[in-house]
Write an enzyme that holds these catalytic residues in place. Structure first.
Site, PDB file in Angstrom:
ATOM      1  CB  SER A 235     -44.259 -96.402  72.132  1.00  0.00           C
ATOM      2  OG  SER A 235     -43.166 -95.558  72.392  1.00  0.00           O
TER       3      SER A 235
ATOM      4  CG  HIS B  15     -43.143 -92.099  69.033  1.00  0.00           C
ATOM      5  ND1 HIS B  15     -44.392 -91.854  69.569  1.00  0.00           N
ATOM      6  CD2 HIS B  15     -42.535 -92.988  69.866  1.00  0.00           C
ATOM      7  CE1 HIS B  15     -44.536 -92.565  70.686  1.00  0.00           C
ATOM      8  NE2 HIS B  15     -43.427 -93.267  70.879  1.00  0.00           N
TER       9      HIS B  15
END
Length: 394
Positions: free
Chosen positions: A164, A199
């Site tokens: 992330s 993501h």
């Protein structure tokens, strides 16, 4: 200088070229020594990234990259503001891994007995960056000169990793939710000369990433779904890995005004002590129970159907029988079998059976989110199940 000293000096100077010839010849004909010397002078620069925050399988992958029995691995939770939750999660992961874990907090006071950031980070075998606010993390790193320390770490051969925010930071820039309201592009350290989108399965992130690349506002780059990862060495892509078949990584570029999306072939992450593919037999079924009941069944299928009938309430039995599908049967050592089956709520069960006195007996169940994860669960736990069941039946 006397004549004797001058003679000694000249003889020494004549020896230098000879010494260099002998040395380089030795290094050339002895590749082990030569490679070792070259690697120390110019260590490999390794970066491993994935699409979501830290998890055990990806940290194990980092451990394996170090090629050390108990590597020193430091968690850098700056993006979460050194949150208690992220640190506790890191500590819970480390309990079952063979590592020497550290934490480098940056929200510190100079009045406390803190160790300089450089002393901590440059003594590690690997550094893992957690998720959170990428923009804030980058600002703090630059204010504390951690960005320069991380560059030294990379050049030193220390493995850099993260998911992330811990992925975006190593690239030139990436898609982030660091700013209020809208997702945006946030600059990273530029250790990898590409753009990045973690993501990637999220529609809004994907669309922004595509648009920015298509308009040439950012460079071509790499994207990862939550449970997939990418390995880079010396700035070049080397390998894609994933926890299952639904999560993938991609290389995305723009050519002649059109977006090109390349899905990268992934290796599935499996523990080292797991069964290899050649250790067990795979019987492909891919049929509903009702269809299996109308055909000649093998003994394992019969045992599974009997198990379903036994554990299901009578008023629900027809519903369960009609909604359950047998995907594959895995057989290990002729005495342990796993029936991978899909239940009514779209999850996959690994229903275990143990052969005793020539009869297959139910031996419990595991769960996997996908058929691949279900099979990996069996591969990683089969030896443990065999030991437990042998002790029970002998």
């Amino acid at each position: 200088m006397t004549m004797k000293k001058r003679t000694l000096s000249l003889n020494f100077q004549r020896c230098i070229p000879l010494f260099l010839v002998v040395f380089f010849t030795f290094v050339t004909i002895n590749p082990v020594v030569g490679q070792d010397l070259r690697s120390k002078a110019n260590p490999e620069q390794t970066i491993f990234v994935w699409g979501s925050d830290i998890n055990k399988k990806f940290i194990q992958y980092v451990v394996d990259l170090t090629n050390k029995p108990d590597p020193r691995i430091c968690f850098l939770p700056t993006a979460s503001a050194d949150s208690k939750e992220s640190i506790e999660y890191w500590e819970s992961i480390c309990k079952n891994l063979s590592i020497d874990p550290y934490i480098c907090k940056v929200w510190v006071s100079s009045k406390t007995d803190t160790i300089p950031f450089e002393d901590i980070l440059l003594s590690m075998d690997a550094i893992v960056v957690g998720g959170g606010n990428t923009l804030n993390m980058m600002a703090i790193w630059k204010a504390q000169a951690i960005d320069k320390i991380l560059q030294k770490a990379l050049k030193k051969g220390i493995i850099l990793a993260g998911g992330s925010a811990g992925s975006i930071c190593w690239f030139e820039n990436g898609v982030s939710d660091s700013r209020p309201v809208d997702i945006s592009i946030v600059d990273g350290l530029g250790f990898l000369p590409y753009s990045n989108c973690p993501h990637y399965e999220e529609k809004e992130r994907k669309e922004l990433f595509h648009r920015k690349i298509l308009n040439k506002e950012i460079k071509a780059g790499y994207a990862c779904d939550d449970l997939s990862g990418l390995l880079f060495k010396n700035g070049k892509f080397v390998e894609a890995v994933s926890k299952n078949e639904l999560n993938n990584s991609y290389y995305i570029t723009s050519k002649r005004g059109k977006l090109e999306i390349e899905k990268l072939q992934s290796e599935f992450l499996v523990n080292k002590d797991a069964l290899s593919k050649s250790d067990y037999e795979v019987i492909e079924i891919n049929k509903g129970i009702t269809e299996c009941l109308s055909e000649n069944q093998n003994d394992i299928t019969k045992a599974f159907v009997s198990f379903i009938k036994r554990v299901t309430k009578e008023d629900k039995l027809n519903e369960v029988l009609n909604s359950t599908r047998i995907m594959d049967i895995l057989v290990y050592d002729h005495s342990l079998a796993a029936v991978i089956n899909k239940r009514e709520y779209d999850f996959y069960c690994v229903s275990l059976f143990y052969k005793h006195d020539n009869v297959w007996h139910s031996a419990g169940e595991d769960i996997g989110d996908t058929p691949v994860e279900a099979e990996i669960s069996f591969r990683e736990r089969a030896k443990m199940h065999m030991t437990r069941l042998n002790e029970k039946y002998q």
